[in-house]
Motif scaffolding. Structure first.
Motif, PDB file in Angstrom:
ATOM      1  N   ARG A 254       0.829  -1.207   0.000  1.00 32.80           N
ATOM      2  CA  ARG A 254       0.000   0.000   0.000  1.00 32.80           C
ATOM      3  C   ARG A 254       0.862   1.255   0.000  1.00 32.80           C
ATOM      4  O   ARG A 254       0.539   2.241  -0.670  1.00 32.80           O
ATOM      5  CB  ARG A 254      -0.929  -0.009   1.225  1.00 32.80           C
ATOM      6  N   LYS A 255       1.986   1.215   0.698  1.00 29.91           N
ATOM      7  CA  LYS A 255       2.893   2.364   0.699  1.00 29.91           C
ATOM      8  C   LYS A 255       3.484   2.594  -0.691  1.00 29.91           C
ATOM      9  O   LYS A 255       3.634   3.750  -1.119  1.00 29.91           O
ATOM     10  CB  LYS A 255       4.011   2.139   1.722  1.00 29.91           C
ATOM     11  N   LEU A 256       3.828   1.506  -1.369  1.00 32.32           N
ATOM     12  CA  LEU A 256       4.335   1.645  -2.743  1.00 32.32           C
ATOM     13  C   LEU A 256       3.301   2.308  -3.642  1.00 32.32           C
ATOM     14  O   LEU A 256       3.612   3.225  -4.416  1.00 32.32           O
ATOM     15  CB  LEU A 256       4.690   0.270  -3.306  1.00 32.32           C
ATOM     16  N   GLU A 257       2.059   1.822  -3.561  1.00 32.96           N
ATOM     17  CA  GLU A 257       0.992   2.382  -4.393  1.00 32.96           C
ATOM     18  C   GLU A 257       0.750   3.851  -4.054  1.00 32.96           C
ATOM     19  O   GLU A 257       0.541   4.679  -4.951  1.00 32.96           O
ATOM     20  CB  GLU A 257      -0.290   1.581  -4.195  1.00 32.96           C
ATOM     21  N   LEU A 258       0.764   4.174  -2.761  1.00 34.53           N
ATOM     22  CA  LEU A 258       0.523   5.552  -2.332  1.00 34.53           C
ATOM     23  C   LEU A 258       1.640   6.474  -2.816  1.00 34.53           C
ATOM     24  O   LEU A 258       1.378   7.583  -3.306  1.00 34.53           O
ATOM     25  CB  LEU A 258       0.401   5.593  -0.808  1.00 34.53           C
ATOM     26  N   ALA A 259       2.884   6.017  -2.697  1.00 33.67           N
ATOM     27  CA  ALA A 259       4.014   6.820  -3.175  1.00 33.67           C
ATOM     28  C   ALA A 259       3.902   7.063  -4.679  1.00 33.67           C
ATOM     29  O   ALA A 259       4.170   8.181  -5.161  1.00 33.67           O
ATOM     30  CB  ALA A 259       5.327   6.116  -2.844  1.00 33.67           C
ATOM     31  N   GLN A 260       3.496   6.039  -5.422  1.00 31.63           N
ATOM     32  CA  GLN A 260       3.317   6.205  -6.868  1.00 31.63           C
ATOM     33  C   GLN A 260       2.228   7.237  -7.166  1.00 31.63           C
ATOM     34  O   GLN A 260       2.401   8.096  -8.035  1.00 31.63           O
ATOM     35  CB  GLN A 260       2.947   4.873  -7.509  1.00 31.63           C
ATOM     36  N   MET A 261       1.128   7.170  -6.445  1.00 33.39           N
ATOM     37  CA  MET A 261       0.028   8.115  -6.686  1.00 33.39           C
ATOM     38  C   MET A 261       0.455   9.548  -6.386  1.00 33.39           C
ATOM     39  O   MET A 261       0.100  10.478  -7.131  1.00 33.39           O
ATOM     40  CB  MET A 261      -1.174   7.722  -5.831  1.00 33.39           C
ATOM     41  N   VAL A 262       1.232   9.740  -5.314  1.00 37.77           N
ATOM     42  CA  VAL A 262       1.705  11.096  -4.990  1.00 37.77           C
ATOM     43  C   VAL A 262       2.642  11.599  -6.081  1.00 37.77           C
ATOM     44  O   VAL A 262       2.525  12.746  -6.534  1.00 37.77           O
ATOM     45  CB  VAL A 262       2.409  11.099  -3.619  1.00 37.77           C
ATOM     46  N   ARG A 263       3.567  10.737  -6.506  1.00 41.64           N
ATOM     47  CA  ARG A 263       4.502  11.162  -7.556  1.00 41.64           C
ATOM     48  C   ARG A 263       3.767  11.473  -8.865  1.00 41.64           C
ATOM     49  O   ARG A 263       4.046  12.488  -9.514  1.00 41.64           O
ATOM     50  CB  ARG A 263       5.558  10.075  -7.787  1.00 41.64           C
ATOM     51  N   GLU A 264       2.844  10.605  -9.254  1.00 36.06           N
ATOM     52  CA  GLU A 264       2.116  10.846 -10.499  1.00 36.06           C
ATOM     53  C   GLU A 264       1.310  12.147 -10.420  1.00 36.06           C
ATOM     54  O   GLU A 264       1.265  12.910 -11.389  1.00 36.06           O
ATOM     55  CB  GLU A 264       1.183   9.677 -10.794  1.00 36.06           C
ATOM     56  N   THR A 265       0.694  12.396  -9.263  1.00 38.48           N
ATOM     57  CA  THR A 265      -0.054  13.650  -9.099  1.00 38.48           C
ATOM     58  C   THR A 265       0.880  14.844  -9.187  1.00 38.48           C
ATOM     59  O   THR A 265       0.553  15.867  -9.801  1.00 38.48           O
ATOM     60  CB  THR A 265      -0.800  13.649  -7.756  1.00 38.48           C
ATOM     61  N   GLY A 266       2.063  14.725  -8.577  1.00 37.11           N
ATOM     62  CA  GLY A 266       3.043  15.803  -8.665  1.00 37.11           C
ATOM     63  C   GLY A 266       3.481  16.064 -10.096  1.00 37.11           C
ATOM     64  O   GLY A 266       3.614  17.221 -10.509  1.00 37.11           O
ATOM     65  N   TYR A 267       3.683  15.010 -10.870  1.00 42.44           N
ATOM     66  CA  TYR A 267       4.094  15.188 -12.264  1.00 42.44           C
ATOM     67  C   TYR A 267       2.963  15.803 -13.095  1.00 42.44           C
ATOM     68  O   TYR A 267       3.222  16.602 -14.012  1.00 42.44           O
ATOM     69  CB  TYR A 267       4.519  13.843 -12.867  1.00 42.44           C
ATOM     70  N   ARG A 268       1.723  15.445 -12.787  1.00 46.48           N
ATOM     71  CA  ARG A 268       0.596  16.067 -13.505  1.00 46.48           C
ATOM     72  C   ARG A 268       0.507  17.560 -13.164  1.00 46.48           C
ATOM     73  O   ARG A 268       0.199  18.383 -14.041  1.00 46.48           O
ATOM     74  CB  ARG A 268      -0.707  15.359 -13.155  1.00 46.48           C
ATOM     75  N   ILE A 269       0.744  17.883 -11.902  1.00 41.08           N
ATOM     76  CA  ILE A 269       0.746  19.302 -11.511  1.00 41.08           C
ATOM     77  C   ILE A 269       1.864  20.039 -12.249  1.00 41.08           C
ATOM     78  O   ILE A 269       1.683  21.176 -12.719  1.00 41.08           O
ATOM     79  CB  ILE A 269       0.899  19.440  -9.982  1.00 41.08           C
ATOM     80  N   TYR A 270       3.028  19.396 -12.357  1.00 41.53           N
ATOM     81  CA  TYR A 270       4.129  20.009 -13.124  1.00 41.53           C
ATOM     82  C   TYR A 270       3.683  20.299 -14.559  1.00 41.53           C
ATOM     83  O   TYR A 270       3.902  21.402 -15.075  1.00 41.53           O
ATOM     84  CB  TYR A 270       5.336  19.060 -13.122  1.00 41.53           C
TER      85      TYR A 270
END
Length: 407
Positions: free
Chosen positions: A109-125
């Motif tokens: 779950r931590k792996l999935e959560l970290a991926q979701m945060v990173r992907e959201t950050g890249y979309r914001i970029y």
């Protein structure tokens, strides 16, 4: 926390760390593991012993007279049920394997959560870059409109050119509204992942660059086999199913209950005086009779089906990981090539072409529509470049989750 203007640049990895400590889903998974771990501690324990207190052979005519009849006695006894050899071990193994499976799911779950945060950050970029480029191009369109108006004022241009530019400007204003809405949506998602108030402002993301790590497919597959928490969780579930199979087979054998009773007798009254009553004891072994064979066969089949289900699920996850690694590597190769092509060829060439077109338009050698088309083409290439760069990093984040850790 009140609403604020967009803050300074964010640290994406710091946001990932915040999500892992704050997100309630991780806390729920951890609590479930703690629950199963405590359950495993008690899984192999013996049942509580039974204490027995009673009176035997009392006289109905005088129920509390213990000195009249030699068979009247007060009884205290204790019994303990002992499962057939191996049952307690199988129960303990099944419970601990279930707890281990839950523990590995926390890491998954931590792996999935970290991926979701990173992907959201890249979309914001990407959307922030789009907003910036749109605002810059609105200013450039204003300059083109001013140039068209000047040419129209001296009789060298047409009103149609001005109107075409104004229509394009209105379209870009609409695009800017959509982009800002997308920014708000991604900010809301990030705040949700970080379990913080929705009014919290999210700053700009770090500048992305093309990072090309050395990625060998076979090495990535081996890393996934050794590190991916989901695989470890399924392996623990398989161990649990095997322990349940052993337990179901052992249930065909009887358990034993050991009982001990102590019977105390009082002195008896007789014509010759008091007679000492001899105390007595009883020691017994009793067994349950596992005659319900159909029920036990069904339990064996159920455990076997569970084992087959987990085995097939493990095989499916293996295939999904291998396929995912192949797909992500193909995406990375494609995005990397596109980013380099746009950065080193397409965008510089489009900028040079636009400069030449503006100069040609100023001296009346090119139509305004051509200049406008080239301006919008360059704008599209710039947005696509940053989107592809964000997609490249999202593929890296997905690959990191597939293999269970750092690349």
């Amino acid at each position: 926390m009140g609403s604020q203007a967009v803050a300074a640049e964010e640290n994406l990895e710091a946001l990932v760390a915040q999500a892992l400590t704050r997100n309630p889903e991780v806390a729920v998974s951890d609590a479930r593991w703690q629950m199963l771990r405590q359950r495993a501690e008690a899984a192999g324990s013996l049942e509580d012993p039974m204490l027995m207190l009673g009176i035997q052979n009392a006289l109905v005519s005088d129920p509390f007279n213990f000195r009249e009849d030699p068979m009247t006695q007060k009884v205290i006894g204790i019994s303990q049920m002992i499962p057939y050899r191996g049952k307690r071990g199988a129960k303990t193994a099944a419970a601990y394997s279930e707890a281990q499976a839950a523990r590995w799911l926390i890491d998954e779950r931590k792996l999935e959560l970290a991926q979701m945060v990173r992907e959201t950050g890249y979309r914001i970029y990407a959307v922030d870059k789009s907003i910036g480029l749109t605002e810059e191009n609105l200013q450039l369109l204003d300059d083109l409109i001013a140039l068209a108006e000047t040419r129209y004022a001296v009789g060298r241009g047409s009103m149609q050119e001005i109107l075409a530019a104004q229509v394009q400007r209105s379209k870009m204003q609409e695009m800017l509204l959509v982009q800002k809405q997308q920014r708000q949506i991604q900010q809301a998602l990030l705040n949700e992942l970080l379990a913080r108030p929705q009014v919290t402002s999210v700053g700009t993301m770090p500048e992305l660059t093309l990072v090309e790590p050395s990625l060998e497919p076979e090495a990535l597959r081996q890393q996934a086999l050794s590190q991916r928490p989901l695989l470890h969780s399924l392996a623990a579930q398989h161990e649990k199913s095997l322990a349940n199979q052993r337990l179901a087979k052992l249930d065909f054998y009887p358990d034993v209950t050991i009982s001990f009773e102590y019977m105390q007798r009082d002195r008896l009254r007789s014509g010759m005086g008091d007679v000492e009553g001899e105390d007595m004891y009883a020691l017994t072994l009793s067994f349950n009779l596992p005659v319900q064979r159909a029920k036990r066969r069904a339990m064996v089949h159920e455990a076997a089906s569970e084992s087959a289900m987990v085995t097939n699920e493990l095989r499916a996850v293996h295939n999904a990981i291998e396929g995912g690694i192949t797909q992500r590597l193909a995406e990375l190769e494609l995005r990397s090539g596109q980013v380099i092509l746009y950065r080193e060829a397409i965008i510089p060439q489009a900028e040079q072409s636009l400069e030449a077109s503006v100069s040609a338009y100023q001296v009346g050698k090119l139509e305004f529509s051509m200049v406008l088309d080239q301006q919008m083409g360059l704008f599209g290439y710039q947005i696509d470049y940053h989107k592809m760069l964000a997609d490249y990093h999202m593929s890296l984040a997905q690959l990191r989750t597939l293999v269970g850790g750092e690349l």
